[in-house]
Design a protein around this motif. Structure first.
Motif, PDB file in Angstrom:
ATOM      1  N   GLU A 192       0.843  -1.190   0.000  1.00  0.00           N
ATOM      2  CA  GLU A 192       0.000   0.000   0.000  1.00  0.00           C
ATOM      3  C   GLU A 192       0.879   1.242   0.000  1.00  0.00           C
ATOM      4  O   GLU A 192       1.993   1.234   0.530  1.00  0.00           O
ATOM      5  CB  GLU A 192      -0.901   0.023   1.230  1.00  0.00           C
ATOM      6  N   SER A 193       0.362   2.315  -0.569  1.00  0.00           N
ATOM      7  CA  SER A 193       1.124   3.562  -0.586  1.00  0.00           C
ATOM      8  C   SER A 193       0.190   4.756  -0.636  1.00  0.00           C
ATOM      9  O   SER A 193      -0.947   4.667  -1.093  1.00  0.00           O
ATOM     10  CB  SER A 193       2.092   3.601  -1.780  1.00  0.00           C
ATOM     11  N   PHE A 194       0.697   5.886  -0.137  1.00  0.00           N
ATOM     12  CA  PHE A 194       0.034   7.176  -0.249  1.00  0.00           C
ATOM     13  C   PHE A 194       0.985   8.112  -0.971  1.00  0.00           C
ATOM     14  O   PHE A 194       2.170   8.192  -0.641  1.00  0.00           O
ATOM     15  CB  PHE A 194      -0.306   7.747   1.132  1.00  0.00           C
ATOM     16  N   ARG A 195       0.452   8.837  -1.957  1.00  0.00           N
ATOM     17  CA  ARG A 195       1.278   9.769  -2.729  1.00  0.00           C
ATOM     18  C   ARG A 195       0.640  11.158  -2.652  1.00  0.00           C
ATOM     19  O   ARG A 195      -0.494  11.357  -3.084  1.00  0.00           O
ATOM     20  CB  ARG A 195       1.405   9.276  -4.178  1.00  0.00           C
ATOM     21  N   PHE A 196       1.391  12.099  -2.086  1.00  0.00           N
ATOM     22  CA  PHE A 196       0.884  13.444  -1.841  1.00  0.00           C
ATOM     23  C   PHE A 196       1.699  14.479  -2.607  1.00  0.00           C
ATOM     24  O   PHE A 196       2.882  14.268  -2.907  1.00  0.00           O
ATOM     25  CB  PHE A 196       0.980  13.795  -0.348  1.00  0.00           C
ATOM     26  N   ASP A 197       1.063  15.638  -2.867  1.00  0.00           N
ATOM     27  CA  ASP A 197       1.837  16.808  -3.265  1.00  0.00           C
ATOM     28  C   ASP A 197       2.451  17.401  -2.001  1.00  0.00           C
ATOM     29  O   ASP A 197       2.264  16.872  -0.901  1.00  0.00           O
ATOM     30  CB  ASP A 197       0.956  17.824  -4.001  1.00  0.00           C
ATOM     31  N   SER A 198       3.185  18.493  -2.121  1.00  0.00           N
ATOM     32  CA  SER A 198       3.872  19.039  -0.949  1.00  0.00           C
ATOM     33  C   SER A 198       2.917  19.587   0.097  1.00  0.00           C
ATOM     34  O   SER A 198       3.298  19.785   1.252  1.00  0.00           O
ATOM     35  CB  SER A 198       4.845  20.143  -1.377  1.00  0.00           C
ATOM     36  N   ALA A 199       1.634  19.806  -0.254  1.00  0.00           N
ATOM     37  CA  ALA A 199       0.643  20.295   0.706  1.00  0.00           C
ATOM     38  C   ALA A 199      -0.002  19.157   1.483  1.00  0.00           C
ATOM     39  O   ALA A 199      -0.727  19.402   2.451  1.00  0.00           O
ATOM     40  CB  ALA A 199      -0.442  21.088  -0.012  1.00  0.00           C
ATOM     41  N   CYS A 200       0.238  17.891   1.084  1.00  0.00           N
ATOM     42  CA  CYS A 200      -0.351  16.722   1.736  1.00  0.00           C
ATOM     43  C   CYS A 200      -1.864  16.898   1.883  1.00  0.00           C
ATOM     44  O   CYS A 200      -2.437  16.751   2.969  1.00  0.00           O
ATOM     45  CB  CYS A 200       0.296  16.473   3.098  1.00  0.00           C
ATOM     46  N   SER A 201      -2.515  17.216   0.771  1.00  0.00           N
ATOM     47  CA  SER A 201      -3.947  17.500   0.788  1.00  0.00           C
ATOM     48  C   SER A 201      -4.767  16.226   0.943  1.00  0.00           C
ATOM     49  O   SER A 201      -4.418  15.175   0.412  1.00  0.00           O
ATOM     50  CB  SER A 201      -4.354  18.205  -0.512  1.00  0.00           C
TER      51      SER A 201
END
Length: 363
Positions: free
Chosen positions: A147-156
């Motif tokens: 499993e993974s989570f991929r965020f932009d730098s704002a972690c929206s």
């Protein structure tokens, strides 16, 4: 990075990253009607092995054992040494930086809490919108699901109920460090920094994965520079240009890896690491480890090509458009290509055995 710049960057994200897409359909397996029996196959294989010359060694697979010897990591105490540290191997550890261990630990705690959420809550809070969002690995193998989570730098996220303040600050600090490293590398190469004074011309991708036994990967994404903070004593496997290596960074150091985009920018002068470092996890039940990698990458509408060498105005006018990789005596190693098509391909295809940049090399 100033808040106004972040707001401008976040407004561009839907356009730059695009909407949700689906992976290509799986390739159907081949079927054969006339197979040798298991006994006949074993006998044939045994005869073949006995006929091999004594000096021929069969290839060995990558070991997931934590006891395998670790490759010595170049250690850097200053960003001024970054080029000499990473140019030959494609990776190094940075020991002097501004990331506080307390911040990294707090960010890890928030990340672990995300993995503990129910599946439907993960899907609703961080919906997949390639390349961002929540993703799962092999759906047919629940025992070793990546499993993974991929965020932009704002972690929206889609809800204010989940607090990711530490992850957001962690990503911001790593992003600032990554932009400085990009600037140092382009200066050392004698090239113009393609961002100029506009940091929104680059993108950051915070990729958080929960590692499972067997060193399984949860996908790849093109990047310029990768940064990974070492919270504890943890060994990693990486696929470098010279093959698989195992590294053990110092605790509280940052593992710096050079990506495929940086190799193209340098016109082949820099070595690279293919994908992100993968934590070496033991086979015992209950072992748990996550990795938090910050990738400095490009907007999806970008084109990738070797960078232009610095030159004064008179020389710049003499550089032909098709020879933008450098001076008149330097031959281009890579063709230019579309970033979005390349990113989609390396994300969805297996790239462990073939370098995806090979198709763009000048013959």
């Amino acid at each position: 990075m100033a808040s106004s710049t972040q707001e401008q960057q976040h407004q561009l994200l839907p356009k730059l990253y695009g909407g949700a897409t689906s992976a290509p359909p799986p390739t159907p397996a081949a079927h054969h009607d006339n197979l040798l029996s298991s006994s006949d196959t074993a006998d044939a294989l045994s005869r073949l092995l006995h006929r091999l010359p004594p000096t021929l060694s069969l290839p060995t697979r990558r070991s997931s054992s934590s006891s395998s010897a670790a490759t010595r990591l170049p250690s850097l105490s200053s960003l001024k040494d970054i080029f000499s540290g990473v140019s030959q191997l494609g990776y190094a550890q940075l020991t002097d930086h501004s990331v506080l261990p307390e911040l990294a630990s707090a960010a890890e705690s928030e990340a672990l809490a995300l993995f503990d959420l129910p599946r439907d809550q993960k899907d609703s809070l961080i919906p997949e919108s390639w390349p961002l969002g929540y993703g799962r690995g092999d759906e047919d193998d629940d025992d070793e699901l990546v499993e993974s989570f991929r965020f932009d730098s704002a972690c929206s996220t889609e809800s204010t109920e989940v607090s990711l303040a530490s992850l957001r600050e962690f990503a911001r600090v790593l992003e600032n460090l990554g932009l400085k490293i990009v600037d140092e590398l382009t200066n050392a190469l004698g090239c113009e920094n393609p961002t100029g004074n506009d940091p929104t011309r680059l993108r950051s991708l915070l990729w958080i994965s929960e590692s499972v036994p067997g060193n399984k990967s949860d996908g790849f994404y093109p990047f310029i520079i990768g940064l990974q903070y070492q919270i504890r004593n943890q060994k990693y496997s990486m696929l470098s240009d010279s093959g698989w290596v195992s590294v053990l960074p110092h605790v509280e150091s940052i593992l710096v890896t050079v990506g495929d985009i940086a190799q193209v920018w340098s016109n082949g002068k820099l070595k690279k690491v293919r994908g992100r470092p993968v934590a070496t996890v033991g086979e015992e039940k209950g072992s748990r480890s996550i990795t938090m990698s910050l990738l400095i990458t490009l907007p999806t509408e970008s084109r990738v090509a070797p960078l232009v060498l610095k030159a004064d105005n008179e020389k710049r006018e003499e550089i032909e458009e098709e020879n933008e990789c450098g001076d008149e005596g330097e031959e281009r190693v890579f063709k230019s290509f579309d970033f979005e098509n390349y990113a989609w391909r390396v994300y969805h295809e297996l790239i462990l055995f073939n370098d995806p940049l090979d198709r763009y090399r000048v013959a």
